[in-house]
Design a protein around this motif. Structure first.
Motif, PDB file in Angstrom:
ATOM      1  N   VAL A 265      -1.180 -16.403  -2.120  1.00 30.41           N
ATOM      2  CA  VAL A 265      -0.646 -15.807  -0.898  1.00 30.41           C
ATOM      3  C   VAL A 265      -1.760 -15.079  -0.155  1.00 30.41           C
ATOM      4  O   VAL A 265      -2.812 -14.761  -0.735  1.00 30.41           O
ATOM      5  CB  VAL A 265       0.504 -14.831  -1.222  1.00 30.41           C
ATOM      6  CG1 VAL A 265       1.633 -15.542  -1.966  1.00 30.41           C
ATOM      7  CG2 VAL A 265       0.000 -13.636  -2.044  1.00 30.41           C
ATOM      8  N   PRO A 266      -1.573 -14.777   1.134  1.00 30.66           N
ATOM      9  CA  PRO A 266      -2.619 -14.065   1.890  1.00 30.66           C
ATOM     10  C   PRO A 266      -3.042 -12.745   1.263  1.00 30.66           C
ATOM     11  O   PRO A 266      -4.205 -12.346   1.364  1.00 30.66           O
ATOM     12  CB  PRO A 266      -1.972 -13.853   3.264  1.00 30.66           C
ATOM     13  CG  PRO A 266      -0.992 -14.985   3.395  1.00 30.66           C
ATOM     14  CD  PRO A 266      -0.454 -15.199   2.018  1.00 30.66           C
ATOM     15  N   SER A 267      -2.095 -12.057   0.607  1.00 32.43           N
ATOM     16  CA  SER A 267      -2.400 -10.742   0.017  1.00 32.43           C
ATOM     17  C   SER A 267      -2.868 -10.836  -1.432  1.00 32.43           C
ATOM     18  O   SER A 267      -2.907  -9.823  -2.135  1.00 32.43           O
ATOM     19  CB  SER A 267      -1.166  -9.838   0.088  1.00 32.43           C
ATOM     20  OG  SER A 267      -0.795  -9.577   1.418  1.00 32.43           O
ATOM     21  N   SER A 268      -3.245 -12.011  -1.882  1.00 33.52           N
ATOM     22  CA  SER A 268      -3.655 -12.166  -3.287  1.00 33.52           C
ATOM     23  C   SER A 268      -4.736 -11.176  -3.721  1.00 33.52           C
ATOM     24  O   SER A 268      -4.616 -10.568  -4.805  1.00 33.52           O
ATOM     25  CB  SER A 268      -4.119 -13.599  -3.554  1.00 33.52           C
ATOM     26  OG  SER A 268      -3.036 -14.490  -3.588  1.00 33.52           O
ATOM     27  N   PRO A 269      -5.792 -10.964  -2.938  1.00 30.88           N
ATOM     28  CA  PRO A 269      -6.812 -10.004  -3.394  1.00 30.88           C
ATOM     29  C   PRO A 269      -6.225  -8.626  -3.690  1.00 30.88           C
ATOM     30  O   PRO A 269      -6.511  -8.032  -4.734  1.00 30.88           O
ATOM     31  CB  PRO A 269      -7.807  -9.962  -2.234  1.00 30.88           C
ATOM     32  CG  PRO A 269      -7.666 -11.295  -1.581  1.00 30.88           C
ATOM     33  CD  PRO A 269      -6.200 -11.627  -1.678  1.00 30.88           C
ATOM     34  N   LYS A 270      -5.399  -8.132  -2.809  1.00 30.77           N
ATOM     35  CA  LYS A 270      -4.782  -6.816  -3.011  1.00 30.77           C
ATOM     36  C   LYS A 270      -3.839  -6.832  -4.214  1.00 30.77           C
ATOM     37  O   LYS A 270      -3.857  -5.913  -5.044  1.00 30.77           O
ATOM     38  CB  LYS A 270      -4.015  -6.409  -1.757  1.00 30.77           C
ATOM     39  CG  LYS A 270      -3.224  -5.118  -1.914  1.00 30.77           C
ATOM     40  CD  LYS A 270      -2.388  -4.831  -0.680  1.00 30.77           C
ATOM     41  CE  LYS A 270      -1.509  -3.600  -0.884  1.00 30.77           C
ATOM     42  NZ  LYS A 270      -0.641  -3.344   0.298  1.00 30.77           N
ATOM     43  N   LEU A 271      -3.009  -7.851  -4.314  1.00 33.69           N
ATOM     44  CA  LEU A 271      -2.024  -7.908  -5.386  1.00 33.69           C
ATOM     45  C   LEU A 271      -2.665  -8.104  -6.747  1.00 33.69           C
ATOM     46  O   LEU A 271      -2.151  -7.643  -7.767  1.00 33.69           O
ATOM     47  CB  LEU A 271      -1.007  -9.017  -5.106  1.00 33.69           C
ATOM     48  CG  LEU A 271      -0.156  -8.828  -3.841  1.00 33.69           C
ATOM     49  CD1 LEU A 271       0.781 -10.019  -3.626  1.00 33.69           C
ATOM     50  CD2 LEU A 271       0.647  -7.533  -3.914  1.00 33.69           C
ATOM     51  N   GLY A 338      -0.721  -6.982 -11.666  1.00 34.05           N
ATOM     52  CA  GLY A 338      -1.619  -6.330 -10.723  1.00 34.05           C
ATOM     53  C   GLY A 338      -1.162  -4.921 -10.399  1.00 34.05           C
ATOM     54  O   GLY A 338      -0.106  -4.464 -10.877  1.00 34.05           O
ATOM     55  N   PRO A 339      -1.911  -4.183  -9.581  1.00 32.94           N
ATOM     56  CA  PRO A 339      -1.643  -2.762  -9.342  1.00 32.94           C
ATOM     57  C   PRO A 339      -0.313  -2.482  -8.661  1.00 32.94           C
ATOM     58  O   PRO A 339       0.334  -1.474  -8.962  1.00 32.94           O
ATOM     59  CB  PRO A 339      -2.813  -2.322  -8.461  1.00 32.94           C
ATOM     60  CG  PRO A 339      -3.338  -3.570  -7.843  1.00 32.94           C
ATOM     61  CD  PRO A 339      -3.124  -4.649  -8.857  1.00 32.94           C
ATOM     62  N   THR A 340       0.115  -3.340  -7.730  1.00 30.91           N
ATOM     63  CA  THR A 340       1.351  -3.073  -6.986  1.00 30.91           C
ATOM     64  C   THR A 340       2.568  -3.026  -7.905  1.00 30.91           C
ATOM     65  O   THR A 340       3.478  -2.207  -7.702  1.00 30.91           O
ATOM     66  CB  THR A 340       1.557  -4.141  -5.893  1.00 30.91           C
ATOM     67  OG1 THR A 340       0.398  -4.192  -5.064  1.00 30.91           O
ATOM     68  CG2 THR A 340       2.774  -3.815  -5.037  1.00 30.91           C
ATOM     69  N   VAL A 341       2.586  -3.888  -8.905  1.00 28.35           N
ATOM     70  CA  VAL A 341       3.750  -3.963  -9.800  1.00 28.35           C
ATOM     71  C   VAL A 341       3.486  -3.318 -11.158  1.00 28.35           C
ATOM     72  O   VAL A 341       4.343  -3.386 -12.045  1.00 28.35           O
ATOM     73  CB  VAL A 341       4.189  -5.436  -9.989  1.00 28.35           C
ATOM     74  CG1 VAL A 341       4.775  -5.981  -8.695  1.00 28.35           C
ATOM     75  CG2 VAL A 341       3.026  -6.302 -10.448  1.00 28.35           C
TER      76      VAL A 341
END
Length: 563
Positions: A265-271, A338-341
């Protein structure tokens, strides 16, 4: 600050190491501010180290070893890949309401020494190597076919009792089984449902489509709960159970983009928890493209409802595994989110601990919340890699899953030498081999593992439930390895090469030794002290003929201590 826990310091003048006596301290643990935050101080380590520091300077020099062990410190090695990936968002010190497995579980873990890792799933039908990992480099057409293999899978050769009998014959004290590998197929009767998946052959290219299925063994013609049958057979035989479970799920689109999910997904680096200091974003995406053989598929970011559904399904499946199959000794988590979850994953681990308070949890994807560390495909060069309990995992063939090539299997000597080396360093050793699509192990793998079991029938007392000698005394040169009994009255010396007519043990004096025996050989061995080379053990002439020796590899010697 500390919960009630009795700690006895019964120091024996013999129970010290050379290094300890010279430095005036039994342990070299280094404490940081984090160790003393709230309730999360390393209680075992703090108390043991405090007592040792007070008494260490008065202990005499000796070379037999110590009965007490170095303290457990639940910190992953800083060089560990999984730790490096998650250290930016998983706290080093767990939250106050969390507790690790109790001392009794740690002791049982350390006593096992030898285990069997079984990878089995629909990837075993095609056996393209390395479990379900080849899925990521398959063509879209093959991915679609792969996801349909379960419809006709009927592994008639599977027999849980036969597998567990094999474990007993090979000397395995535990087994690990893949309840669900990364590709998402559940080998147990899960009641959870997959609601979104990839249609790899959709018009215009891969896209997400709705679905409603468990994607499990119960939807195959076989329709038998493999995990249920294996755990029942293991409980009957007293074999300890390790249930492997993958955090990512490549079939369920709700799990995107975590753990190398084929839908990014576009947010893969962040996720994923990408850090600017580690690599550029361009390098991040290039790494993914390489992993996916340039078949990088981009879809929209997961919605909040999809994320919630992912967390609930993951948590529910772990709850099923922790509540349906009796006592579970180990939970082998794998890969990462990842950090978000992370806060949600942490809550899941807290729930697992409530459901099975004594389960030893692998540290993959959960940082220092883990009870044990798993070097994979390598053996640490020293025993100082980590103060966590540890279990080496290595494949007997090329992959952990089924390998059809008999020449790929590494041999009984490889198993035995690694088992001896790892045990001497204070760890456990797990051999990996998977069955074919019908549930049958390769005959070469079976033969080699059984040969290791025969060796253990002779030498097992120097392996099971032993502990390492202190400091660097676990080894003496490239060919000698040592273990000891918990009461410290016996040392076992293993020679990885045949010693000839005399075995030299430089780190022991004859005045410390009451008697010497060779495991599997009747009678005591003669020994004396060589001022320049240490303890000299005479090997009987009859044993110079190979056929008379009690084992083919790694000969064990039992040295009893003078009281």
């Amino acid at each position: 600050m500390f919960p009630d826990r009795r700690v006895d310091f019964a120091f024996d003048p013999w129970e010290c190491s050379v290094d300890a006596a010279r430095t005036g301290s039994l342990f070299s643990a280094q404490w940081t501010e984090d160790d003393f935050k709230g309730e999360q101080v390393n209680r075992r380590g703090f108390l043991a180290t405090a007592g040792a520091a007070a008494l260490g300077a008065s202990l005499p020099v000796c070379e037999w070893g110590q009965a007490s062990e170095a303290p457990i410190n639940h910190r992953l090695p800083p060089t560990d890949t999984d730790y490096q990936r998650s250290k930016s968002y998983i706290e080093n010190v767990p939250v106050p309401q969390y507790h690790w497995a109790p001392d009794s579980a740690v002791e049982a873990f350390k006593d096992m020494k030898f285990g069997f890792r079984i990878h089995w799933g629909i990837y075993s039908i095609w056996h393209r190597g390395h479990e379900s990992w080849p899925f990521l480099t398959m063509s879209f057409e093959d991915r679609q076919k792969y996801n349909q293999l379960y419809r006709t899978w009927n592994p008639a050769g599977f027999d849980a009792d036969r597998w567990m009998n094999l474990c007993q014959e090979c000397g395995f004290k535990m087994f690990a089984f893949t309840t669900k590998h990364h590709e998402g197929f559940s080998m147990f009767d899960t009641r959870t449902r997959v609601r979104n998946r990839a249609n790899w052959m959709a018009a215009g290219g891969p896209r997400i489509e709705n679905c409603d299925l468990a994607y499990s063994i119960m939807e195959t013609p076989f329709r038998r709960d493999v995990v249920g049958e294996l755990t029942t057979a293991a409980h009957k035989r007293g074999i300890k159970i390790d249930l492997y479970f993958s955090h990512p799920d490549w079939y369920d689109a709700d799990f995107r983009p975590y753990g190398w999910h084929p839908l990014q997904v576009p947010s893969s680096p962040k996720l994923w928890g990408w850090q600017p200091g580690q690599e550029s974003k361009e390098e991040f995406w290039d790494r993914l493209k390489k992993r996916f053989a340039n078949r990088l598929v981009m879809v929209p970011d997961p919605t909040p409802d999809e994320v919630k559904r992912m967390v609930e399904r993951h948590r529910t499946q772990l709850t099923e595994l922790m509540t349906r199959y009796g006592k579970i000794d180990m939970l082998g988590l794998d890969i990462f989110w990842g950090p978000t979850v992370w806060p949600e994953l942490r809550e899941t681990i807290l729930k697992v601990r409530q459901l099975q308070p004594e389960v030893m949890i692998r540290a993959r994807g959960i940082g220092n919340y883990g009870d044990y560390y798993t070097p994979e495909d390598f053996v640490p060069t020293t025993k100082a890699t980590t103060e966590m309990p540890w279990f080496v995992i290595d494949a007997l063939g090329r992959p952990f899953s089924y390998d059809p090539e008999g020449t790929d299997y590494k041999g009984a000597k490889w198993i035995i030498d690694n088992l001896v080396d790892v045990t001497a360093k204070g760890g456990n050793f797990m051999v990996g081999a998977g069955p074919d699509g019908q549930g049958n192990f390769h005959p070469t793998a079976v033969s080699q593992m059984k040969e290791a079991g025969q060796w253990l029938q002779v030498n097992g007392e120097g392996i099971y439930a032993t502990r390492p000698r202190p400091g660097s005394l676990w080894t003496d040169g490239k060919d000698l390895r040592f273990t000891r009994t918990k009461d410290n009255n016996t040392i076992y010396c293993f020679s990885l090469q045949w010693p000839g007519d005399k075995l030299m043990v430089p780190t022991l004096q004859s005045g410390e030794v009451k008697s010497v025996e060779m495991l599997g050989y009747q009678g005591k061995l003669k020994f004396n002290w060589d001022a320049t080379r240490g303890l000299a053990i005479a090997i009987p002439e009859a044993l110079q003929q190979e056929s008379n020796r009690p084992a083919k590899y790694a000969w064990g010697f039992k040295l009893s201590r003078l009281s």
